[in-house]
Design a protein around this motif. Structure first.
Motif, PDB file in Angstrom:
ATOM      1  N   GLY A 174       0.798  -1.224   0.000  1.00 54.72           N
ATOM      2  CA  GLY A 174       0.000   0.000   0.000  1.00 54.72           C
ATOM      3  C   GLY A 174       0.828   1.270   0.000  1.00 54.72           C
ATOM      4  O   GLY A 174       0.278   2.374   0.082  1.00 54.72           O
ATOM      5  N   SER A 175       2.143   1.140  -0.099  1.00 51.83           N
ATOM      6  CA  SER A 175       3.011   2.318  -0.079  1.00 51.83           C
ATOM      7  C   SER A 175       2.890   3.073  -1.397  1.00 51.83           C
ATOM      8  O   SER A 175       3.206   2.541  -2.452  1.00 51.83           O
ATOM      9  CB  SER A 175       4.464   1.899   0.148  1.00 51.83           C
ATOM     10  OG  SER A 175       5.332   2.992  -0.044  1.00 51.83           O
ATOM     11  N   ASP A 176       2.420   4.304  -1.329  1.00 49.03           N
ATOM     12  CA  ASP A 176       2.386   5.177  -2.502  1.00 49.03           C
ATOM     13  C   ASP A 176       3.593   6.107  -2.397  1.00 49.03           C
ATOM     14  O   ASP A 176       3.456   7.301  -2.146  1.00 49.03           O
ATOM     15  CB  ASP A 176       1.072   5.958  -2.539  1.00 49.03           C
ATOM     16  CG  ASP A 176       0.877   6.716  -3.843  1.00 49.03           C
ATOM     17  OD1 ASP A 176       1.824   6.722  -4.679  1.00 49.03           O
ATOM     18  OD2 ASP A 176      -0.189   7.312  -4.035  1.00 49.03           O
ATOM     19  N   TRP A 177       4.768   5.530  -2.550  1.00 51.49           N
ATOM     20  CA  TRP A 177       5.997   6.277  -2.305  1.00 51.49           C
ATOM     21  C   TRP A 177       6.188   7.437  -3.262  1.00 51.49           C
ATOM     22  O   TRP A 177       6.769   8.453  -2.904  1.00 51.49           O
ATOM     23  CB  TRP A 177       7.214   5.357  -2.299  1.00 51.49           C
ATOM     24  CG  TRP A 177       7.388   4.500  -3.514  1.00 51.49           C
ATOM     25  CD1 TRP A 177       6.948   3.224  -3.702  1.00 51.49           C
ATOM     26  CD2 TRP A 177       8.072   4.863  -4.722  1.00 51.49           C
ATOM     27  NE1 TRP A 177       7.300   2.772  -4.947  1.00 51.49           N
ATOM     28  CE2 TRP A 177       7.995   3.745  -5.590  1.00 51.49           C
ATOM     29  CE3 TRP A 177       8.746   6.006  -5.156  1.00 51.49           C
ATOM     30  CZ2 TRP A 177       8.565   3.751  -6.870  1.00 51.49           C
ATOM     31  CZ3 TRP A 177       9.307   6.018  -6.426  1.00 51.49           C
ATOM     32  CH2 TRP A 177       9.212   4.896  -7.262  1.00 51.49           C
ATOM     33  N   LYS A 178       5.678   7.327  -4.483  1.00 54.18           N
ATOM     34  CA  LYS A 178       5.820   8.437  -5.436  1.00 54.18           C
ATOM     35  C   LYS A 178       5.080   9.676  -4.935  1.00 54.18           C
ATOM     36  O   LYS A 178       5.568  10.798  -5.061  1.00 54.18           O
ATOM     37  CB  LYS A 178       5.293   8.027  -6.814  1.00 54.18           C
ATOM     38  CG  LYS A 178       6.166   7.006  -7.510  1.00 54.18           C
ATOM     39  CD  LYS A 178       5.594   6.604  -8.855  1.00 54.18           C
ATOM     40  CE  LYS A 178       6.443   5.520  -9.499  1.00 54.18           C
ATOM     41  NZ  LYS A 178       5.847   5.025 -10.749  1.00 54.18           N
ATOM     42  N   LYS A 179       3.918   9.444  -4.346  1.00 53.35           N
ATOM     43  CA  LYS A 179       3.140  10.563  -3.808  1.00 53.35           C
ATOM     44  C   LYS A 179       3.701  11.014  -2.460  1.00 53.35           C
ATOM     45  O   LYS A 179       3.858  12.213  -2.209  1.00 53.35           O
ATOM     46  CB  LYS A 179       1.679  10.137  -3.660  1.00 53.35           C
ATOM     47  CG  LYS A 179       0.770  11.217  -3.137  1.00 53.35           C
ATOM     48  CD  LYS A 179      -0.673  10.729  -3.068  1.00 53.35           C
ATOM     49  CE  LYS A 179      -1.587  11.822  -2.524  1.00 53.35           C
ATOM     50  NZ  LYS A 179      -2.989  11.347  -2.421  1.00 53.35           N
ATOM     51  N   GLN A 180       3.992  10.053  -1.594  1.00 51.59           N
ATOM     52  CA  GLN A 180       4.455  10.372  -0.241  1.00 51.59           C
ATOM     53  C   GLN A 180       5.749  11.181  -0.247  1.00 51.59           C
ATOM     54  O   GLN A 180       5.937  12.075   0.572  1.00 51.59           O
ATOM     55  CB  GLN A 180       4.647   9.083   0.554  1.00 51.59           C
ATOM     56  CG  GLN A 180       5.068   9.296   1.996  1.00 51.59           C
ATOM     57  CD  GLN A 180       5.283   7.983   2.736  1.00 51.59           C
ATOM     58  OE1 GLN A 180       5.027   6.894   2.222  1.00 51.59           O
ATOM     59  NE2 GLN A 180       5.765   8.087   3.963  1.00 51.59           N
ATOM     60  N   TYR A 181       6.653  10.868  -1.190  1.00 50.89           N
ATOM     61  CA  TYR A 181       7.973  11.506  -1.193  1.00 50.89           C
ATOM     62  C   TYR A 181       8.155  12.485  -2.361  1.00 50.89           C
ATOM     63  O   TYR A 181       9.277  12.871  -2.669  1.00 50.89           O
ATOM     64  CB  TYR A 181       9.066  10.439  -1.220  1.00 50.89           C
ATOM     65  CG  TYR A 181       9.193   9.708   0.102  1.00 50.89           C
ATOM     66  CD1 TYR A 181       9.932  10.253   1.148  1.00 50.89           C
ATOM     67  CD2 TYR A 181       8.554   8.492   0.315  1.00 50.89           C
ATOM     68  CE1 TYR A 181      10.041   9.608   2.365  1.00 50.89           C
ATOM     69  CE2 TYR A 181       8.652   7.832   1.527  1.00 50.89           C
ATOM     70  CZ  TYR A 181       9.402   8.396   2.547  1.00 50.89           C
ATOM     71  OH  TYR A 181       9.496   7.754   3.754  1.00 50.89           O
ATOM     72  N   ARG A 182       7.072  12.911  -2.975  1.00 48.09           N
ATOM     73  CA  ARG A 182       7.199  13.781  -4.153  1.00 48.09           C
ATOM     74  C   ARG A 182       7.893  15.106  -3.837  1.00 48.09           C
ATOM     75  O   ARG A 182       8.518  15.707  -4.723  1.00 48.09           O
ATOM     76  CB  ARG A 182       5.834  14.032  -4.796  1.00 48.09           C
ATOM     77  CG  ARG A 182       4.859  14.804  -3.939  1.00 48.09           C
ATOM     78  CD  ARG A 182       3.546  15.057  -4.685  1.00 48.09           C
ATOM     79  NE  ARG A 182       2.610  15.713  -3.793  1.00 48.09           N
ATOM     80  CZ  ARG A 182       1.421  15.231  -3.465  1.00 48.09           C
ATOM     81  NH1 ARG A 182       1.020  14.088  -3.987  1.00 48.09           N
ATOM     82  NH2 ARG A 182       0.634  15.889  -2.652  1.00 48.09           N
ATOM     83  N   ALA A 183       7.787  15.575  -2.593  1.00 43.50           N
ATOM     84  CA  ALA A 183       8.441  16.830  -2.208  1.00 43.50           C
ATOM     85  C   ALA A 183       9.804  16.586  -1.551  1.00 43.50           C
ATOM     86  O   ALA A 183      10.400  17.514  -0.995  1.00 43.50           O
ATOM     87  CB  ALA A 183       7.536  17.621  -1.271  1.00 43.50           C
ATOM     88  N   TRP A 184      10.267  15.336  -1.596  1.00 41.13           N
ATOM     89  CA  TRP A 184      11.565  14.974  -1.013  1.00 41.13           C
ATOM     90  C   TRP A 184      12.457  14.452  -2.153  1.00 41.13           C
ATOM     91  O   TRP A 184      12.579  13.244  -2.349  1.00 41.13           O
ATOM     92  CB  TRP A 184      11.385  13.879   0.032  1.00 41.13           C
ATOM     93  CG  TRP A 184      10.609  14.279   1.254  1.00 41.13           C
ATOM     94  CD1 TRP A 184       9.548  15.135   1.330  1.00 41.13           C
ATOM     95  CD2 TRP A 184      10.850  13.827   2.585  1.00 41.13           C
ATOM     96  NE1 TRP A 184       9.108  15.235   2.618  1.00 41.13           N
ATOM     97  CE2 TRP A 184       9.887  14.447   3.422  1.00 41.13           C
ATOM     98  CE3 TRP A 184      11.780  12.961   3.158  1.00 41.13           C
ATOM     99  CZ2 TRP A 184       9.832  14.227   4.789  1.00 41.13           C
ATOM    100  CZ3 TRP A 184      11.723  12.733   4.519  1.00 41.13           C
ATOM    101  CH2 TRP A 184      10.765  13.367   5.325  1.00 41.13           C
ATOM    102  N   PRO A 185      13.076  15.328  -2.913  1.00 39.10           N
ATOM    103  CA  PRO A 185      13.788  14.893  -4.130  1.00 39.10           C
ATOM    104  C   PRO A 185      14.890  13.859  -3.886  1.00 39.10           C
ATOM    105  O   PRO A 185      15.043  12.926  -4.679  1.00 39.10           O
ATOM    106  CB  PRO A 185      14.367  16.197  -4.698  1.00 39.10           C
ATOM    107  CG  PRO A 185      14.296  17.196  -3.590  1.00 39.10           C
ATOM    108  CD  PRO A 185      13.159  16.774  -2.706  1.00 39.10           C
ATOM    109  N   GLY A 186      15.640  14.009  -2.801  1.00 39.86           N
ATOM    110  CA  GLY A 186      16.712  13.042  -2.529  1.00 39.86           C
ATOM    111  C   GLY A 186      16.176  11.658  -2.244  1.00 39.86           C
ATOM    112  O   GLY A 186      16.653  10.660  -2.799  1.00 39.86           O
ATOM    113  N   ALA A 187      15.160  11.573  -1.393  1.00 39.46           N
ATOM    114  CA  ALA A 187      14.552  10.278  -1.060  1.00 39.46           C
ATOM    115  C   ALA A 187      13.851   9.684  -2.273  1.00 39.46           C
ATOM    116  O   ALA A 187      13.925   8.472  -2.522  1.00 39.46           O
ATOM    117  CB  ALA A 187      13.574  10.438   0.098  1.00 39.46           C
ATOM    118  N   LEU A 188      13.182  10.528  -3.048  1.00 42.55           N
ATOM    119  CA  LEU A 188      12.453  10.051  -4.231  1.00 42.55           C
ATOM    120  C   LEU A 188      13.417   9.472  -5.268  1.00 42.55           C
ATOM    121  O   LEU A 188      13.129   8.444  -5.891  1.00 42.55           O
ATOM    122  CB  LEU A 188      11.643  11.193  -4.836  1.00 42.55           C
ATOM    123  CG  LEU A 188      10.683  10.806  -5.958  1.00 42.55           C
ATOM    124  CD1 LEU A 188       9.628   9.816  -5.461  1.00 42.55           C
ATOM    125  CD2 LEU A 188      10.009  12.047  -6.538  1.00 42.55           C
TER     126      LEU A 188
END
Length: 199
Positions: A174-188
């Motif tokens: 259920g991890s929507d990592w693209k959405k969750q980290y969209r404002a975190w460029p390094g993590a994304l």
């Protein structure tokens, strides 16, 4: 094997050897956690399956496709003793246990395919040869260059831990990592690279 060690006082129980306890991962509640991890790997179409065994701590031996789960998690009496002695049971809830399994699976994924030997891996995560001091690293809670999975911003402890934590976030159901980290460029960027590796 001790006939009924579960009724022993703490002092007596501590005198027993682990091998005297007759612990079995397959008949403990941990077996459900293992099945859940394998299901998560399958749902992401990954073919590697770490061998999971009872050891003395959470650990993934380098060069092996294996995960050690602390033996005390295999029995309620030992969990109770660990809590009393250490004031904490690492992985003591199903959710926490699953987070740790996903993290260790990230180490196994690297061990299986030796991704950390690649130049791009090092460009994204840093050098795995960096000094490792997990007890003394100084995390930056405000950093947007690392995922948040385990407590204490553990991804910041070392490049190897960063990769394992990033893999764990990517693997989480259920991890929507693209959405969750969209404002975190390094993590994304790291998550996108893990996604690239898994494909």
């Amino acid at each position: 094997m001790a006939s009924d060690w579960t009724s022993l006082k703490d002092e007596e129980l501590l005198k027993l050897r682990i091998c005297d306890l007759g612990l079995d991962l397959k008949t403990s509640a941990l077996s459900d956690r293992v099945v859940e991890l394998y299901d998560e790997l399958e749902s992401k179409k990954l073919i590697f399956r770490p061998e999971i065994y009872l050891g003395d701590e959470w650990f993934s031996p380098e060069g092996m496709l294996a995960i050690s789960i602390p033996f005390y998690l295999a029995h309620p009496r030992l969990i109770e003793l660990e809590q009393r002695m250490m004031f904490e049971v690492e992985g003591g809830t199903p959710e926490w246990c699953q987070k740790l399994l996903r993290h260790e699976a990230g180490h196994c994924f690297d061990h299986a395919y030796r991704f950390s030997k690649r130049r791009k891996w090092r460009e994204v995560f840093g050098s795995p040869e960096k000094e490792y001091a997990p007890e003394t690293y100084h995390p930056k809670p405000y950093s947007k260059g690392f995922v948040k999975h385990l407590e204490n911003w553990y991804a910041q402890a070392h490049p190897d831990e960063d990769f394992a934590e990033t893999f764990a976030v990517w693997l989480s159901p259920g991890s929507d990592w693209k959405k969750q980290y969209r404002a975190w460029p390094g993590a994304l960027k790291k998550l996108a690279y893990v996604d690239e590796l898994t494909k």
